[in-house]
Scaffold this motif. Structure first.
Motif, short mmCIF file in Angstrom:
data_model
loop_
_atom_site.label_atom_id
_atom_site.label_comp_id
_atom_site.label_asym_id
_atom_site.label_seq_id
_atom_site.Cartn_x
_atom_site.Cartn_y
_atom_site.Cartn_z
N ASN A 76 -5.58 3.89 9.34
CA ASN A 76 -4.46 3.50 8.46
C ASN A 76 -4.58 2.03 8.07
OD1 ASN A 76 -3.40 6.00 8.68
ND2 ASN A 76 -1.78 5.45 10.11
N SER A 77 -4.99 1.22 9.04
CA SER A 77 -5.14 -0.21 8.74
C SER A 77 -6.22 -0.44 7.69
CB SER A 77 -5.51 -0.98 10.00
OG SER A 77 -4.55 -0.75 11.00
N THR A 114 1.24 0.86 17.92
CA THR A 114 1.78 1.63 16.79
C THR A 114 2.88 0.84 16.10
OG1 THR A 114 1.35 3.66 18.02
CG2 THR A 114 2.80 3.84 16.12
N ASP A 115 3.80 0.28 16.91
CA ASP A 115 4.91 -0.48 16.32
C ASP A 115 4.40 -1.67 15.52
OD1 ASP A 115 6.68 1.23 17.38
OD2 ASP A 115 7.34 -0.06 19.03
N LEU A 146 -4.64 4.68 13.91
CA LEU A 146 -4.01 3.44 13.44
C LEU A 146 -5.04 2.52 12.79
CD1 LEU A 146 -1.67 2.59 16.45
CD2 LEU A 146 -0.96 3.42 14.20
N ILE A 188 2.45 -2.76 8.12
CA ILE A 188 2.23 -1.96 6.91
C ILE A 188 3.53 -1.79 6.13
CG2 ILE A 188 1.54 0.31 6.02
CD1 ILE A 188 -0.52 0.46 8.25
N SER A 189 4.63 -1.49 6.84
CA SER A 189 5.87 -1.25 6.08
C SER A 189 6.41 -2.55 5.50
CB SER A 189 6.91 -0.53 6.94
OG SER A 189 7.32 -1.34 8.00
N GLN A 209 -4.40 12.89 12.08
CA GLN A 209 -3.53 12.45 13.16
C GLN A 209 -4.04 13.04 14.47
OE1 GLN A 209 0.94 12.42 11.90
NE2 GLN A 209 0.03 14.30 11.13
N GLU A 230 2.57 -0.42 12.33
CA GLU A 230 3.51 0.17 11.35
C GLU A 230 4.43 -0.89 10.75
OE1 GLU A 230 5.30 3.51 13.31
OE2 GLU A 230 3.58 4.83 12.82
N ASP A 231 4.85 -1.86 11.59
CA ASP A 231 5.67 -2.96 11.06
C ASP A 231 4.92 -3.72 9.97
OD1 ASP A 231 7.68 -2.30 12.69
OD2 ASP A 231 7.47 -3.99 14.08
N THR A 269 -4.85 0.31 4.30
CA THR A 269 -3.95 -0.74 3.84
C THR A 269 -4.72 -2.01 3.50
OG1 THR A 269 -2.33 0.16 5.36
CG2 THR A 269 -1.83 -1.97 4.40
#
Ligand code: ZN
Ligand code: ZN
Ligand code: ZN
Length: 659
Positions: free
Chosen positions: A402-403, A345-346, A399, A352-353, A282, A349-350, A406
């Motif tokens: 993280n992508s 970020t939003d 990010l 992914i979640s 992070q 994260e949207d 995923t």
């Protein structure tokens, strides 16, 4: 009185610096109560079906049952209302039961409670503590009164105070316990020898868990660290380990997961030993806010205080601003950048979640790749003028990383769905499509591993992440070579396959990676010089092979094609003049140039040759073996990950001979 642990001698990388440490208290998470042993945390097979008693405990053996169930029955946890019965409160109640004698403000059993800081703000943490301590105190009162639940029994204030202390001590000292598959199964508070080790975002040690039964843990490794109070020269003699005089403590000390601390850097005699309390991938701001909300301290480690930011922290948060028609942005650069950061970020994260909850892998892949490729388009108003801006994530932005994680998994899931599902298209066609999907998944695994490796070059404490990512990439590459999709796609494939065995030796003639891996496991250690040498050889080999197969792997994936060289990442370093707005704020030596879509360096051809499979096989073995070597350094020769790598390599070797 701030405590720290220091090394008592010079240590090389990959050395266990504590014996297996025992927990003061621990509990499985509710979600794992029916799958894991409540005593030793090992997986129970067959899994016990969920009953209505949702918080009951299960054990793997009579031994575990005998040592653990008295605590379960005596700690009052059965009297917690089920809506609030959590691993956190159970751990706190067990801590009270086992160590009730030596509560000494501000420490409980030598563990820092941090109570004043945790409860000084009117926030969620404070509320959790208030409600939790009340529930604990009520449960204890009900337990003593023999009551059968409800909030009937009153408690006295001393019990509430103790409950609050215990809860704060757990919040401050507990670590998440991960099983061999990396899944968080519960929490545990360990003895001070571990709890006194401070945090750093560039730590020189890491820890692992051991779930073997107590008899296997008697191997005599010694403490190579000792406690000091900050700024003192004399070690603290009392480690607090002898402090538990509860009647249960003796039996307790033979159960629970064990924790072993291991060096991941060279540590000099007298140097402070540190571990990470947070995810090191992070950027600084996120690390700081997590550390503050969980532990109430501001990290002042080398990495956090570096100005300008370290290369790694810079990369993890870099967003490029591309814009068309205005020279604006100068005055409000920081404001716009922060806004872009929030929106990116939003949206990520949207996506992914949504994927994690709904499981629509196709939609997730499309959304993430769109954001990675096109960034964020914004119409912004500045000085009463409307301008159009584009914000692009750096390929090593956290990010982005993280992508990739995923995407690698979502593509893999799609490939599996396709090859197992009964779709109406003909099987050859779906096999070919599944092959394309697993190829893209593999490319993301490789990009993730090499991207994080690039960061690891500047921040060696990222070793545990890199180890896992290289193993993941290696496995994915090797699985790809065995895909049945090859023969549905490439007519001459059977011929190719028959040539592999004679073409490809198991060992690589250009590097000593295989030997080094075997030697390390055999000797139980590796010198840092050897590790550096073999890392260089590895990157050389891997870079060489990747050049031959990257075009093939990324075929058909728009975003991946824009990553021209996933190994050296030298293309990230080019300086782009047009980003030179608000020069003082953002000028760096690593501005990321996002290539316009039509000048991508990777050709559009499929790039398949008769050697492709052999190259992918070689690449896979390199990645896997290197991942195994890194795992050896941070987890030790007997760890799950190292054995896992050894097993795959052995299978591969046999597979090759059987061809
Ligand atoms: Zn057990
Ligand atoms: Zn820090
Ligand atoms: Zn090699």
């Amino acid at each position: 009185m701030e405590m720290e642990m220091r090394s008592i001698s010079d240590r090389d990388i990959g050395t266990d610096i504590t014996p297996p440490l025992t927990p003061f208290s621990f509990s499985l998470h509710n979600t794992h109560l029916h799958t894991h042993c409540s005593s030793c945390f090992s997986l129970i097979t067959p899994i016990i079906p969920t009953t209505n008693h949702s918080h009951s405990t299960f054990y793997c053996s009579p031994h575990c049952s005998t040592s653990h169930s008295p605590i379960h029955l005596s700690s009052a946890e059965r009297h917690l209302p089920s809506s609030i019965n959590s691993s956190l409160l159970r751990t706190a109640l067990r801590l009270l039961l086992l160590h009730h004698t030596t509560s000494l403000f501000p420490r409980i059993n030598h563990l820092l409670t941090n109570r004043l800081l945790l409860t000084c703000q009117n926030d969620d943490v404070n509320e959790t503590i208030r409600l939790g301590a009340h529930a604990m105190a009520t449960a204890i009162a009900n337990h003593r009164g023999g009551g059968s639940g409800g909030f009937s029994e009153p408690y006295d204030n001393a019990v509430l105070e103790k409950s609050t202390d215990a809860l704060c001590a757990v919040l401050t000292n507990a670590v998440e316990v991960h099983d061999n598959e990396g899944c968080a199964v519960g929490i545990a508070v360990f003895e001070p020898a571990f709890s006194w080790i401070n945090h750093s975002c560039s730590p020189n040690a890491c820890y692992r868990f051991s779930f073997s039964s107590s008899s296997l843990l008697s191997q005599e490794s010694k403490f190579l660290i000792a406690p000091f109070t900050r700024n003192s020269q004399q070690p603290q003699i009392d480690c607090g380990v002898s402090g538990s005089s509860s009647e249960f403590a003796q039996g307790w000390r033979i159960c629970g997961p064990r924790l072993i601390v291991r060096s991941i850097k060279r540590i000099k005699k007298g140097e402070e030993v540190t571990v990470a309390y947070t995810d090191l991938l992070q950027p600084k701001a996120l690390r700081q806010s997590e550390l503050w909300s969980k532990y109430r301290f501001l990290c002042c480690c080398k990495r956090c205080t570096s100005l300008p930011f370290t290369y790694v922290d810079h990369a993890l948060q870099e967003i490029s601003v591309l814009y068309g028609d205005s020279s604006g942005l100068r005055t409000n650069y920081k404001f716009f950048r922060d806004m872009a950061d929030r929106r990116l970020t939003d949206s990520i994260e949207d996506a992914i979640s949504e994927y994690l909850s709904v499981g629509d892998s196709l939609s997730c892949c499309e959304k993430l790749e769109k954001i990675l490729t096109e960034g964020l388009d914004e119409q912004l108003e500045e000085n009463e003028e409307k301008s159009h801006y584009k914000f692009i994530l750096h390929p090593l932005h956290h990010l982005s990383l993280n992508s990739y994680t995923t995407l690698a998994s979502a593509y893999k899931v799609r490939a599996c769905d396709l090859s197992s599902g009964d779709f109406e298209i003909d099987s050859n066609q779906s096999e070919s499509k599944a092959f394309d999907l697993s190829r893209t998944s593999t490319a993301y695994f490789l990009l993730l591993a090499s991207g994080v490796h690039h960061l690891f070059n500047s921040e060696s404490s990222l070793i545990a992440s890199v180890a896992n990512f290289w193993v993941g990439a290696g496995e994915s590459l090797l699985t790809l070579t065995k895909s049945s999709g090859w023969s549905s796609k490439f007519v001459n494939f059977d011929l190719v396959l028959s040539n592999i065995a004679s073409d490809t030796k198991f060992e690589c003639s250009k590097c000593s990676l295989m030997d080094r891996f075997r030697d390390s496991i055999l000797n139980g250690k590796i010198k840092s010089e050897d590790f550096e040498n073999v890392s260089n050889e590895f990157i050389h080999c891997v870079s060489d092979i990747t050049h031959k197969v990257w075009n093939f792997l990324v075929y058909g994936c728009h975003f991946l094609k824009s990553c021209k060289d996933p190994i050296s990442f030298s293309w990230l370093m080019s300086i782009k003049n047009s980003v030179d707005v608000g020069a003082n704020d953002i000028k760096t030596d690593m501005c990321y140039t996002h290539e316009p879509e039509n000048s991508i360096g990777v050709s559009d051809e499929l790039a398949y040759t008769d050697h492709t499979v052999a190259h992918i096989l070689q690449l896979g073995r390199h990645c896997l073996t290197y991942g195994g070597l890194l795992a050896f350094v941070c987890y030790g020769p007997n760890s799950h990950l190292v054995s896992h790598v050894q097993n795959i390599l052995a299978r591969e070797n046999n597979f090759l001979f059987s061809l």
